[in-house]
Motif scaffolding. Sequence first.
Motif: not given
Length: 216
Positions: A31-58
């Motif tokens: 929601p924070i990223l959406l409020a900055k004007g990103m689309t939902y896809g862009e926001a999810v893509w931004r989240m997966f830019g973090y090593l923390t998220i990638l590694t924890n999902v894996l």
Amino acid sequence: MKKAIAPQLLLLLITLVAWFSIAAQFSISIPILLAKGMTYGEAVWRMFGYLTILTNVLLAVCCTLLLLKPDSTPGRFFSRPGVLTAMTLYIIIVGLGYNLLLRNHAPFTGLHRLSDEGLHTVVPLLFVLYWLLFSAKSGLQAKDSLLWLIYPLAYFAMAMVRGGLSGFYPYPFLNVIQLGYPRVMANAAMLLMGFFLIAMALVAIARYRRQDLAID
């Protein structure tokens, strides 16, 4: 009987904490990223830019498969000693990186704090415990450490390409705009050396314990 149940219970705990923390992080950040004007896809893509998220999902996928589908092709892949040790290496780096370099930059509270601690402290500690006590460790060699470096190298390359195109760098020590390429490359080299040294330490521990010392 207790020996057979113990690893499953620990896997279940890791799986629940990991998925909860990931879901909480997304529910807060999207929601924070959406409020900055990103689309939902862009926001999810931004989240997966973090090593923390990638590694924890894996890692969450790994633990889920080991728990529910251990005999499936993906389950057998994740149960390999080399794969489990690589996963241990990656989640250790996530935990150490946050707690040594980034904790003071993230004074979160409430659910955000709970999620952050889950991703960066609880899951790493629990998975290292699982690896130490229950993971098979036979056949690991020093040369495996070099293979395990492909993941952080690929992540660094992706972060640099994404940053060059969008101006977004997920971590302060990778921010080329603020630090410049020479400093960022030096930071990356030091982090890669840290990866390698921890990988070698894991191989040494595995050799010491051997598979016959792991609890089945």
